[in-house]
Design an enzyme around this catalytic site. Structure first.
Site, PDB file in Angstrom:
ATOM      1  N   GLY B 187       0.834  -1.199   0.000  1.00 23.37           N
ATOM      2  CA  GLY B 187       0.000   0.000   0.000  1.00 23.37           C
ATOM      3  C   GLY B 187       0.860   1.237   0.000  1.00 23.37           C
ATOM      4  N   PRO B 189       3.024   4.593   1.641  1.00 22.08           N
ATOM      5  CA  PRO B 189       3.961   4.776   2.749  1.00 22.08           C
ATOM      6  C   PRO B 189       3.317   5.234   4.058  1.00 22.08           C
ATOM      7  CG  PRO B 189       4.946   5.618   0.745  1.00 22.08           C
ATOM      8  CD  PRO B 189       3.531   5.226   0.386  1.00 22.08           C
ATOM      9  N   VAL B 191       0.436   4.626   5.321  1.00 24.36           N
ATOM     10  CA  VAL B 191      -0.193   3.491   6.002  1.00 24.36           C
ATOM     11  C   VAL B 191       0.861   2.462   6.389  1.00 24.36           C
ATOM     12  CG1 VAL B 191      -1.961   1.699   5.852  1.00 24.36           C
ATOM     13  CG2 VAL B 191      -2.341   3.898   4.752  1.00 24.36           C
ATOM     14  N   GLY B 192       1.921   2.355   5.597  1.00 29.18           N
ATOM     15  CA  GLY B 192       3.046   1.483   5.952  1.00 29.18           C
ATOM     16  C   GLY B 192       3.594   1.830   7.328  1.00 29.18           C
ATOM     17  N   GLU B 209       5.487  -3.361   1.073  1.00 25.79           N
ATOM     18  CA  GLU B 209       5.651  -3.060  -0.348  1.00 25.79           C
ATOM     19  C   GLU B 209       4.931  -1.747  -0.570  1.00 25.79           C
ATOM     20  OE1 GLU B 209       7.039  -4.946  -3.014  1.00 25.79           O
ATOM     21  OE2 GLU B 209       7.972  -6.307  -1.576  1.00 25.79           O
ATOM     22  N   CYS B 243       2.062   0.048  -9.235  1.00 23.45           N
ATOM     23  CA  CYS B 243       3.097   0.586  -8.356  1.00 23.45           C
ATOM     24  C   CYS B 243       4.443   0.758  -9.059  1.00 23.45           C
ATOM     25  CB  CYS B 243       3.257  -0.284  -7.114  1.00 23.45           C
ATOM     26  SG  CYS B 243       3.594  -2.011  -7.484  1.00 23.45           S
TER      27      CYS B 243
END
Lengths: 468, 468
Positions: B187, B189, B191-192, B209, B243
């Site tokens: 998803g 960054p 939310v990462g 990722e 992506c």
């Protein structure tokens, strides 16, 4: 932020490409070797004064291990750094497909106090080998080693790219606010959480070498005296302040009856009738740690040892029996020269006991029966596993060393340290011509093209041989 | 917590050892293969209804690539699962030293909306192969695909060990409060960071990722029409919602003059004079995303395309010129069918511009000149690199796929997925007897013993040959 300038400086050095050539990395690693040679006596002295670590123990657990890792890295660096070419499919047959080993950039290594040279330098070796710039923070608890590292190590390394920072808890928190490209931490789980949470703000990858209670299962079929020596050695080395020391024994009541005299004999063999007088037995590193370990002596009762001397921070090699799972000594990693024994009916009960707890860094099993060893290995989960000995699995540079769950994340030693600090960068280099093949994939899409595209890129299931 | 029961149930299943035998894992993987075969039309239908994904694109990206991964895994699983024996030193010569491949336990896979089947199945395959129990959370944005995965996929897998959870943002936060043994997230960054922070509370290892702005440098020496087709294909596939799509072009003013007509021709070749009428061009997945991408059209000047249709969520294949680094389209990942061109004077300027941005998932370079290609490869840092094409590096199961810095943490595809979900457990099996050698390391310590211990365990620097 007091460290922002330092981090920027190192990042600029990294962007300049200074650390990339193999010759540069070799030069830095060889300088580390000279540090270990020229400062050997200083290292022995600092560790003696910080925790009365016997010189023999320093030699084998700090200096010799670092030298092995250094030599292993120097011997293999060329191979490790090489691009790795990979298998290709039909569509990419004429292309170049490989994996480059890129450094991460500016990495932070935070070392602990129990093996303050080993656990700082071994990750450092891999970080340098992988082409990174490094900020090192030795532990403030082993004060003399901290001073030695901060004052002497930088003069051996290129100060554009490598720095040592001395910091307590507050300053380390400030240090962690900066953006690093990798963080390597050795210490306790609660601090590991703090480190990973700080790393998450910058999406920084981490290796966390933490700890846990390493169980040691002793089955009924074994050579008791050998077991006693190997377990006592692992437990009392460095006065128990070892992350992979056996933390507690699980065995049957009958085995306990045999183990106790055997352990008593091993301890006397090692340290004499009064271990406080032996030059080969270390002390607890500090007063706070001494209080903590001493308090654990109240669990069960001491079948062997139990004496303490607060002035020297001495705790005798101790074996506790009649220990219950709820006792204080079973609630935290002991990290001292105390070995509790808990009795279990059989190996299944031992396995259930182990699995009800956080996954440890190391798991030990002693048995002459391969089936029992295999059962324990297969039905438990731990960082590493050693059968019929303690600690020794850590000494092979070819075995990846690390925890799982509470005991850690990631692994290192040997090639694995290089890999921890390397980013595997895939590269596909195609030709500029041969466009005809590519048209298969372009719009306007035609169902008729799919089979061709599939044929050019697919992996088929390999046929299984069937005996008719 | 609404998910605690589910996580406990799966953890109990994992502890039972159900997922360990190779036959079990093969059976689950083969069932996944049947899902892809039997539900192929349903998959194409939901992707068409969620984002008007052309069937050809869906077949290639969602079905074909997953089948490759499945077959590669089934072909090699036996080898991957095997204990790996390692080099030993003198002290351990007679021992058994190997790396045992352990599953982590209960793993969580969180997937995004843009390749919703592909990014569920690709990590799932490796997680199953590695012997884990898995919870999958498909994206709530692609509603029809979410329903298909939630209702149909569980019928193919063992519900004791595998589950699909449907959840929006709030429920996902609750899900993340549980302890998982590995979390695999694809998803954005921001939310990462949230996922990694949640993982840190339980010391859970993660693969993230993420994404970034993938630069595409086009040098002056190249075959312009081929470049235009390859870049256009990568940019406009799935209406730019990929992506690894090339996010922006860097080239000289002269090259821009040549590229524009070539891009125009490629777009016409692909989608006809009015791409809105082409069945081969997808739509933006939702209204919110449509608004976001549409707003980026105000940067620079539209040289090609620029038309939009809000009702259909259609944005034409668009090329922007006169774009400044400070423009909105250069502040975030585009994730839409817009290709800005930024002019640079030289490859050095291109490299500097790339290095001032966060490290991307992939760097693209088009050049007939190997020297230029290598220069960009050496002087930039990115997840991956592809020369003279776009997207294709993702199709090789032998290349590890993943980001660095803001674009991610960890790698997968092929064996790398298996490795991601596997804990490398070091094992050393020693002999119960042969105690004499061990006495070298026991106290009482002596310098003679030290010499022998070092001999038995230290790694030596290999001699370098010198011509005399």
């Amino acid at each position: 932020n007091p460290y922002a300038g330092l981090v920027s400086r190192l990042r600029a050095a990294w962007l300049s490409g200074k650390t990339r050539p193999m010759a540069y990395r070799v030069a830095q690693l060889e300088a580390l070797g000279r540090f270990l040679d020229e400062k050997k006596q200083d290292i022995l002295d600092a560790l003696a004064s910080d925790m009365r670590k016997p010189p023999f123990e320093v030699e084998i657990s700090e200096i010799s291990i670092c030298r092995s890792e250094l030599n292993h890295a120097l011997n293999n660096l060329g191979t490790w750094m090489k691009d790795e070419h990979v298998e290709k499919n039909w569509a990419t047959q004429l292309d170049s497909a490989f994996i480059c080993k890129d450094p991460y950039g500016v990495v932070l290594i935070i070392g602990p106090w129990n093996y303050p040279i080993n656990l700082l330098l071994v990750p450092l070796i891999g970080a340098i080998a992988a082409g990174n710039c490094v900020v090192m923070k030795p532990s403030e608890i082993s004060k003399d080693v901290e001073k030695l590292v901060a004052e002497t190590l930088p003069s051996y390394l290129d100060e554009d790219c490598f720095a040592v920072v001395t910091a307590g808890v507050e300053e380390t928190t400030k240090l962690l606010e900066n953006k690093f490209d990798y963080i390597f931490f050795t210490g306790i789980p609660s601090v590991g959480r703090i480190i990973m949470t700080a790393a998450a703000k910058h999406l920084t990858p981490v290796t966390l070498e933490l700890g846990g209670k390493n169980p040691c299962y002793v089955s009924d079929s074994c050579e008791v005296q050998n077991v006693a020596r190997r377990v006592a050695w692992g437990r009392f080395f460095n006065a128990g302040q070892t992350c992979v020391a056996p933390d507690y024994i699980l065995c049957s009541v009958e085995m306990q009856e045999k183990l106790l005299p055997a352990l008593r004999e091993a301890i006397t063999e090692f340290y004499g009738p009064n271990p406080q007088e032996s030059p080969d037995f270390a002390r607890i590193v500090g007063d706070k740690q001494f209080q903590r370990v001493q308090a654990l002596l109240s669990s069960g009762h001491a079948a062997i040892g139990g004496q303490t001397d607060e002035k020297e921070r001495y705790i005798a090699p101790t074996v506790l029996v009649d220990v219950q799972p709820e006792d204080p000594i079973m609630q935290e990693e002991i990290f001292g020269p105390i070995l509790p024994i808990l009795t279990v009916a059989n190996v299944d009960e031992a396995i259930a006991f182990i699995n009800a707890r956080e996954r440890p860094l190391a798991l030990y099993a002693f048995s002459s029966c391969k089936k029992v060893l295999r059962q324990v290995l297969e039905q438990t989960s731990s960082g590493g596993f050693c059968a019929n000995d303690t600690v020794m699995h850590m000494t092979l540079t070819s075995l990846p060393f690390g925890g799982i769950g509470h005991s850690g994340l990631g692994c290192y030693h040997g090639r694995f340290t290089f890999e921890a600090f390397s980013h595997q960068r895939s590269a596909l280099l195609r030709g500029t011509g041969r466009e005809a093949l590519n048209t298969l994939r372009y719009p306007p899409y035609a169902p008729s093209r799919l089979p061709l595209l599939r044929a050019a890129t697919e992996t088929r299931r390999a046929a299984a041989c069937v005996l008719l | 917590n609404p998910y605690t029961g589910l996580v406990s149930r799966l953890r109990a299943a994992w502890l039972s050892g159900k997922t360990r035998p190779m036959e079990y894992r093969v059976a689950q993987l083969e069932a996944l293969g049947r899902f892809l075969d039997e539900k192929k039309q349903d998959i194409l239908d939901v992707l068409a209804s969620d984002m008007r994904k052309p069937p050809f694109e869906a077949e290639f990206c969602e079905i074909l690539l997953c089948k490759n991964e499945l077959n590669d895994t089934l072909n090699k699983l036996g080898t991957w699962m095997k204990d790996e024996h390692v080099e030993k030193n003198l002290a351990t010569q007679l021992d058994s030293a190997f790396i045992h491949k352990d599953p982590y336990g209960v793993v969580l896979i969180l997937t995004p909306w843009y390749c919703p089947i592909h990014i569920v199945l690709m990590p799932l395959i490796g997680a199953i192969a590695a012997g884990n129990c898995v919870i999958v959370k498909p994206s709530e944005i692609t509603k029809n695909t979410e329903r298909l995965v939630a209702e149909v996929l569980p019928c193919y897998l063992d519900n004791d060990c595998f589950a699909v959870v449907t959840a929006g943002v709030e429920e996902t936060t609750k899900l993340l409060e549980n302890k998982f043994d590995y979390i695999f997230f694809t998803g954005i960054p921001s939310v990462g960071r949230i996922v990694m922070t949640a993982a840190a509370k339980h010391l859970t290892p993660v693969t993230l990722e993420l994404g970034g702005k993938n630069p595409c440098y086009v040098s002056d020496s190249c075959e312009v029409q081929n470049v235009a087709r390859r870049v256009a294909w990568g940019r406009f596939f799935n209406a730019g919602q990929t992506c690894v799509a090339p996010d922006y072009i860097l080239c000289s003013v002269e090259m821009q003059e040549k590229l524009l007509p070539a891009l125009h021709e490629a777009i016409t070749e692909f989608y006809g004079p009015n791409p809105q009428e082409s069945p081969d061009f997808a739509r933006i997945v939702g209204d919110k995303q449509f608004q976001r991408v549409q707003a980026l059209l105000s940067s620079g000047r539209m040289a090609i395309g620029g038309q939009t249709d809000e009702q259909e969520r259609y944005i034409a294949p668009t090329v922007l010129v006169d774009v400044q680094p400070s423009d909105p389209v250069m502040q975030e990942k585009i994730f839409g069918p817009i290709l800005p061109i930024i002019t640079v004077a030289s490859v050095d300027e291109a490299i500097n511009l790339i290095n001032t941005h966060e490290r991307p998932l992939v760097v693209y370079v088009f050049s007939s000149d190997k020297k230029v290609m290598n220069q960009v490869l050496e002087w930039t840092s990115s997840g991956d690199f592809c020369g003279n094409d776009t997207l294709m590096h993702v199709t090789l199961t032998s290349l590890p796929f993943g980001g660095i810095g803001n674009s991610g943490l960890g790698k997968y595809h092929g064996k790398f997925t298996f490795d991601t979900f596997t804990h490398l457990r070091s094992c050393l099996h020693r002999n119960m007897a042969l105690e004499t050698i061990n006495t070298l390391r026991y106290p009482p310590y002596s310098p003679q013993k030290l010499g022998l211990v070092r001999l038995a365990s230290e790694v030596k620097r290999q001699g370098t040959c010198t011509l005399l």
